[in-house]
Design a protein around this motif. Sequence first.
Motif, PDB file in Angstrom:
ATOM      1  N   SER A 148       0.683  -1.181  -0.022  1.00 16.93           N
ATOM      2  CA  SER A 148      -0.087  -0.064  -0.086  1.00 16.93           C
ATOM      3  C   SER A 148       1.090   1.470   0.032  1.00 16.93           C
ATOM      4  N   PHE A 149       0.621   2.052  -1.065  1.00 20.36           N
ATOM      5  CA  PHE A 149       1.546   3.228  -1.316  1.00 20.36           C
ATOM      6  C   PHE A 149       0.686   4.481  -1.213  1.00 20.36           C
ATOM      7  N   GLN A 150       1.297   5.534  -0.461  1.00 22.31           N
ATOM      8  CA  GLN A 150       0.418   6.718  -0.382  1.00 22.31           C
ATOM      9  C   GLN A 150       1.446   7.949  -0.443  1.00 22.31           C
ATOM     10  N   THR A 151       1.079   8.780  -1.253  1.00 25.97           N
ATOM     11  CA  THR A 151       1.684  10.299  -1.084  1.00 25.97           C
ATOM     12  C   THR A 151       0.782  11.281  -1.575  1.00 25.97           C
ATOM     13  N   THR A 152       1.504  12.389  -1.541  1.00 28.86           N
ATOM     14  CA  THR A 152       0.783  13.738  -1.880  1.00 28.86           C
ATOM     15  C   THR A 152       1.384  14.400  -3.147  1.00 28.86           C
ATOM     16  N   VAL A 153       0.432  14.842  -4.406  1.00 32.06           N
ATOM     17  CA  VAL A 153       0.765  15.444  -5.548  1.00 32.06           C
ATOM     18  C   VAL A 153       0.259  16.830  -5.468  1.00 32.06           C
ATOM     19  N   GLN A 154       1.245  17.759  -5.951  1.00 31.05           N
ATOM     20  CA  GLN A 154       0.926  19.157  -5.791  1.00 31.05           C
ATOM     21  C   GLN A 154       1.550  20.044  -7.021  1.00 31.05           C
ATOM     22  N   ILE A 155       0.794  21.087  -7.520  1.00 30.42           N
ATOM     23  CA  ILE A 155       1.197  21.700  -8.639  1.00 30.42           C
ATOM     24  C   ILE A 155       1.367  23.143  -8.286  1.00 30.42           C
ATOM     25  N   THR A 156       2.343  23.838  -8.930  1.00 29.22           N
ATOM     26  CA  THR A 156       2.406  25.125  -8.713  1.00 29.22           C
ATOM     27  C   THR A 156       2.853  26.044  -9.723  1.00 29.22           C
ATOM     28  N   ARG A 157       3.318  27.150  -9.959  1.00 30.31           N
ATOM     29  CA  ARG A 157       3.648  28.055 -10.993  1.00 30.31           C
ATOM     30  C   ARG A 157       5.002  28.785 -10.512  1.00 30.31           C
ATOM     31  N   GLY A 158       5.979  28.829 -11.493  1.00 27.87           N
ATOM     32  CA  GLY A 158       7.183  29.552 -11.134  1.00 27.87           C
ATOM     33  C   GLY A 158       7.134  30.838 -11.237  1.00 27.87           C
ATOM     34  N   ALA A 159       8.302  31.692 -10.932  1.00 26.92           N
ATOM     35  CA  ALA A 159       8.186  32.909 -10.711  1.00 26.92           C
ATOM     36  C   ALA A 159       7.987  33.567 -12.315  1.00 26.92           C
ATOM     37  N   GLY A 160       7.271  34.529 -12.302  1.00 29.55           N
ATOM     38  CA  GLY A 160       6.965  34.993 -13.458  1.00 29.55           C
ATOM     39  C   GLY A 160       5.759  34.488 -14.272  1.00 29.55           C
TER      40      GLY A 160
END
Length: 267
Positions: A148-160
């Motif tokens: 059983s594997f669990q993780t967290t996934v996130q997105i973001t934007r870079g500078a500019g």
Amino acid sequence: MRNIYIILLSFSLISVKGQVGINTTTPQKTLDVNGTLYVRQEIRTGGTSVVTGAPGAAGQLFGVQDGLSDTWKTVQIADGTGSLSLFYLNTTKDITGIQFIQTGTTGSYNLNSAFTTSPATPNWVYMEGTTDNFNVTKNDNLSKAVLSFQTTVQITRGAGQNWTTGSASYACGIFLSRNSGQFELKAVRNDVVKGVAGTYKIFNLNVTLDALQLGSYQVKAACTNRNLGTSGAGTLTTLGIGRAVDATTLNSNMSQSIMTTSVLQTY
């Protein structure tokens, strides 16, 4: 008369503490047998001078308890496991995670395919902290591993970057190696995360590996990037798997990955 003499001699090793030794002159317990023991009927435990001890029931095991009276134990086997018993259980965690800033490879994944890091093929990256090792000691082709594997996934934007909503697709899989051989893909799931900068979601992957052969095994979780969305200026979304890439909504403790390994074998 000779037979009577032999019987008396056999029980002559009684100390002042009431300890009896058979084939030993230094008994360590009330009855100390230095040799094999042959019981023709039953062994009773937990008795007193006025109460007969319990002989145990069919299917029970004799349990030796440190500092307590030894007794008969009932072994509970969970419904659905049949004749299998839990031989190994461990949880590992990874707090480093992975960050992707480039689009990867889309498409399908093949069972038992080898681990690859080439951008032209699935660009797999291990979650090194999830590495676990276990052994299969039964050669009956019935052993199982439940992962059983669990993780967290996130997105973001870079500078500019100025996009309002971004997206990224990804995949995570379980790789297994037997007897120090190559790691092969045994389970995989792909998914998409979409939203404003800092958006994150929980990813779960559960798999049961059947008919494991005798040997030593190593297991790892790995993830890969698929398609990272772009802003109007063509700048790719940043993707973090098991890693906080936007600290305004997530930190390393919240984003860490864990994997639990359970091994079932016949007993």
